[in-house]
Design a protein around this motif. Structure first.
Motif, short mmCIF file in Angstrom:
data_model
loop_
_atom_site.label_atom_id
_atom_site.label_comp_id
_atom_site.label_asym_id
_atom_site.label_seq_id
_atom_site.Cartn_x
_atom_site.Cartn_y
_atom_site.Cartn_z
N ARG A 94 0.83 -1.21 0.00
CA ARG A 94 0.00 0.00 0.00
C ARG A 94 0.87 1.26 0.00
NH1 ARG A 94 -2.62 -3.77 -0.46
NH2 ARG A 94 -1.99 -3.20 -2.55
N ASP A 95 2.00 1.21 0.71
CA ASP A 95 2.91 2.35 0.75
C ASP A 95 3.49 2.63 -0.64
OD1 ASP A 95 4.36 4.32 2.48
OD2 ASP A 95 6.09 3.27 1.67
N ALA A 96 3.88 1.57 -1.35
CA ALA A 96 4.40 1.73 -2.71
C ALA A 96 3.33 2.28 -3.64
CB ALA A 96 4.92 0.39 -3.22
N GLU A 97 2.10 1.81 -3.45
CA GLU A 97 0.98 2.30 -4.27
C GLU A 97 0.73 3.77 -4.01
OE1 GLU A 97 -3.67 0.96 -5.22
OE2 GLU A 97 -2.49 -0.07 -3.66
N LEU A 98 0.78 4.15 -2.73
CA LEU A 98 0.57 5.55 -2.37
C LEU A 98 1.68 6.43 -2.93
CD1 LEU A 98 -1.11 7.55 -0.68
CD2 LEU A 98 0.38 7.02 1.26
N THR A 99 2.92 5.98 -2.79
CA THR A 99 4.06 6.74 -3.32
C THR A 99 3.94 6.92 -4.82
OG1 THR A 99 5.51 5.99 -1.54
CG2 THR A 99 6.57 6.79 -3.55
N ALA A 100 3.53 5.87 -5.53
CA ALA A 100 3.41 5.94 -6.99
C ALA A 100 2.42 7.00 -7.42
CB ALA A 100 3.00 4.57 -7.55
N ILE A 101 1.34 7.15 -6.67
CA ILE A 101 0.36 8.19 -7.01
C ILE A 101 0.89 9.57 -6.67
CG2 ILE A 101 -1.90 9.15 -6.44
CD1 ILE A 101 -2.96 6.37 -6.14
N LEU A 102 1.42 9.71 -5.46
CA LEU A 102 1.88 11.02 -5.01
C LEU A 102 3.03 11.56 -5.86
CD1 LEU A 102 1.76 10.61 -1.12
CD2 LEU A 102 0.13 11.80 -2.60
N GLU A 103 3.95 10.66 -6.27
CA GLU A 103 5.10 11.14 -7.04
C GLU A 103 4.74 11.49 -8.48
OE1 GLU A 103 7.89 7.94 -6.81
OE2 GLU A 103 6.94 6.77 -8.40
N SER A 104 3.56 11.07 -8.93
CA SER A 104 3.14 11.37 -10.30
C SER A 104 2.37 12.68 -10.41
CB SER A 104 2.25 10.23 -10.83
OG SER A 104 0.99 10.23 -10.19
N LEU A 105 2.01 13.26 -9.27
CA LEU A 105 1.18 14.47 -9.28
C LEU A 105 2.05 15.72 -9.21
CD1 LEU A 105 -1.60 13.31 -6.80
CD2 LEU A 105 -1.77 13.47 -9.30
N PRO A 106 1.74 16.74 -9.99
CA PRO A 106 2.53 17.97 -9.97
C PRO A 106 2.33 18.76 -8.70
CG PRO A 106 0.58 18.28 -11.33
CD PRO A 106 0.60 16.82 -10.94
N ASN A 107 3.20 19.70 -8.48
CA ASN A 107 3.09 20.60 -7.33
C ASN A 107 1.81 21.41 -7.43
OD1 ASN A 107 3.77 21.91 -4.98
ND2 ASN A 107 5.71 22.71 -5.73
N LEU A 108 1.32 21.85 -6.29
CA LEU A 108 0.09 22.64 -6.26
C LEU A 108 0.41 24.11 -6.49
CD1 LEU A 108 -1.69 21.05 -3.17
CD2 LEU A 108 -1.76 20.32 -5.56
N PRO A 109 -0.41 24.82 -7.29
CA PRO A 109 -0.15 26.24 -7.55
C PRO A 109 -0.29 27.07 -6.28
CG PRO A 109 -1.73 25.32 -9.13
CD PRO A 109 -1.57 24.31 -8.04
N ALA A 110 0.56 28.08 -6.15
CA ALA A 110 0.43 29.04 -5.05
C ALA A 110 -0.88 29.81 -5.21
CB ALA A 110 1.62 29.99 -5.04
N SER A 111 -1.33 30.41 -4.12
CA SER A 111 -2.64 31.06 -4.13
C SER A 111 -2.72 32.23 -5.09
CB SER A 111 -2.99 31.54 -2.71
OG SER A 111 -2.01 32.46 -2.23
N ASP A 112 -1.57 32.85 -5.42
CA ASP A 112 -1.59 34.01 -6.31
C ASP A 112 -1.32 33.65 -7.77
OD1 ASP A 112 1.04 33.29 -5.88
OD2 ASP A 112 1.79 35.33 -5.64
N VAL A 113 -1.22 32.36 -8.08
CA VAL A 113 -1.00 31.94 -9.47
C VAL A 113 -2.32 32.05 -10.23
CG1 VAL A 113 -0.48 29.95 -10.95
CG2 VAL A 113 0.94 30.43 -8.95
N PRO A 114 -2.33 32.71 -11.39
CA PRO A 114 -3.58 32.88 -12.13
C PRO A 114 -4.09 31.56 -12.70
CG PRO A 114 -1.72 33.73 -13.39
CD PRO A 114 -1.20 33.40 -12.04
N GLU A 115 -5.39 31.44 -12.81
CA GLU A 115 -5.98 30.29 -13.47
C GLU A 115 -5.73 30.38 -14.97
OE1 GLU A 115 -10.02 29.32 -12.50
OE2 GLU A 115 -9.85 30.17 -10.48
N GLY A 116 -5.73 29.22 -15.62
CA GLY A 116 -5.53 29.21 -17.07
C GLY A 116 -5.01 27.87 -17.52
N ALA A 117 -5.14 27.64 -18.82
CA ALA A 117 -4.78 26.34 -19.39
C ALA A 117 -3.42 26.32 -20.04
CB ALA A 117 -5.85 25.91 -20.40
N ASP A 118 -3.01 27.45 -20.64
CA ASP A 118 -1.76 27.46 -21.40
C ASP A 118 -1.17 28.86 -21.43
OD1 ASP A 118 -3.24 28.87 -23.39
OD2 ASP A 118 -3.86 26.98 -24.30
#
Length: 430
Positions: A94-118
């Motif tokens: 389960r730990d390996a499964e959890l790590t595999a998901i967490l390491e594949s996800l990008p960092n979360l945007p800071a609160s002042d980062v504008p929304e947008g796709a590209d």
């Protein structure tokens, strides 16, 4: 890497931040795996306690001559041993499964980062310098008469294939001078420590800064398992991997001039003309390791260091704040600096300055010991180009080109060129 405790405390906020990156909610899946992992650990601990208690009673039963109780307890101890092994394996899975998901996800945007796709949704912060008004039609760098003798794509293609270049003579000298000028400015004026580090690194070094496993196809690996760095951010940030450093030593500010290697997977057909996008290029990188409370201010300081190089070279540029959909994998906030290229009649990226928060530090286990005591905390890491040498060369050549095919070189660069001020129309340094 993400903090599982933060996801437990506010899964909705985690999903909302990922949505800004264009990703579907995953907190419920993460928490289900986490719950199964924690349950297996708890059950294993209970089974271990039962086994320990039974083990203590085995000897007593033997000594009292109670064979039935002795056999029952011995059977129980053996069964608990098997149960513990099974639960430990389940927890590891389960730990390996959890790590595999967490390491594949990008960092979360800071609160002042504008929304947008590209990139269309990026927000311009300011412009510096005024693009030169030419009395002739400016051309791209590889079409400047004085540059052509020193910028050889055909020979490079024979040696290595597409997206390589061979620089010679005056052009090679200007390229080298730019790197030396950047390094000297960052070390002597901006307070960075120069580092000369390997360009071949281990898996764990690439993993720590987020290149692996997600971006393996974008990098080159040797037959014996080393990776060629895509940027010296990888090595500079990893200087403190696995360490717990004293808070008093923060911030730690590094710079390096290195070769960089990128396969550019998925970028076929983009910027194939000239040397704007190459498999091998050079960059002067900046990295800061900071206290969490200092990282936002440090990012602005690093941005000023990068912009200062262009100011000195008199290259017009604009600075933009990237929207959530256009940021790199490890960044929580990124400013791009885009230099004016008259040959293309547009601004093109020449530097990205990013703060990654604790995202990379958690992957590489880089911490600091608070001066006032308490548990070690993760440092914050930041990186930025200061600058991409090849792209800076393009900007210098295109902005300095003259109608006769010569190139006037920036005054700030003259001391690194032995007082030479131009590339002649024939390709000589004069």
């Amino acid at each position: 890497m993400h903090d599982i405790r933060a996801i437990r405390e506010n899964p909705a906020a985690f999903d909302a931040a990922l949505a800004l990156r264009g990703l579907s909610p995953v907190s419920s899946d993460i928490l289900a795996i986490d719950e199964a992992r924690r349950a297996a650990i708890t059950q294993a601990e209970t089974a271990q306690a039962d086994r320990n208690a039974a083990s203590k009673e085995v000897g007593k039963a033997k000594a009292s001559g109670d064979e039935a109780e002795f056999e029952r307890l011995r059977t129980l101890v053996a069964a608990k041993k098997d149960e513990i092994a099974r639960l430990d394996e389940e927890a590891k899975a389960r730990d390996a499964e959890l790590t595999a998901i967490l390491e594949s996800l990008p960092n979360l945007p800071a609160s002042d980062v504008p929304e947008g796709a590209d990139e269309a949704d990026n927000v311009e912060q300011h412009r510096r310098g005024t693009p030169r008004v030419f009395d002739f039609t400016p051309v791209e760098h590889y079409d400047i008469a004085g540059v052509k003798p020193g910028m050889d794509f055909e020979t490079a293609a024979k040696l290595s294939g597409a997206r390589f270049v061979t620089l010679k003579g005056a052009v090679a000298r200007v390229h080298r001078a730019l790197a030396q000028f950047m390094l000297d400015t960052h070390t002597e004026e901006n307070g960075l420590t120069e580092v000369n580090a390997p360009v071949l690194v281990r898996d764990e070094t690439m993993y720590g800064t987020g290149q692996l496993p997600k971006f393996a196809e974008d990098s080159y690996q040797t037959t014996n398992g080393w990776w060629l760095i895509p940027t010296s951010e990888v090595t500079l940030t990893s200087l403190d991997a696995g360490n717990t450093i004293d808070e008093a030593t923060l911030p730690r500010r590094y710079t390096a001039h290195s070769l960089c290697f990128r396969s550019e997977a998925g970028s076929a057909g983009r910027d194939t003309s000239g040397m704007l996008r190459q498999h091998q290029f050079e960059k002067v990188e900046m990295v800061s390791i900071t206290h969490p409370d200092q990282s936002d201010a440090e990012q602005l300081r690093m941005l000023a260091c990068a912009e200062g190089i262009l100011d000195k070279l008199n290259i017009p540029y604009r600075t933009v704040l990237l929207c959530a959909g256009d940021m790199g994998f490890g960044a929580t906030r990124t400013f791009d600096i885009e230099a004016w290229l008259p040959g293309q009649n547009t601004y093109r990226e020449i530097s990205s300055v990013s703060t990654c928060g604790a995202f990379q530090a958690r992957r590489m286990n880089a911490r600091f010991k608070p001066s006032g005591g308490g548990k070690p905390e993760f440092v914050h890491t930041l990186n930025g180009s200061g600058l991409a040498v090849g792209r800076c060369l393009i900007a210098v050549l295109e902005n300095g080109q003259n109608a006769d095919g010569s190139v006037s070189l920036p005054e700030a660069l003259h001391p690194w060129l032995g007082g030479k001020t131009q590339i002649t129309a024939e390709g000589a340094l004069a």
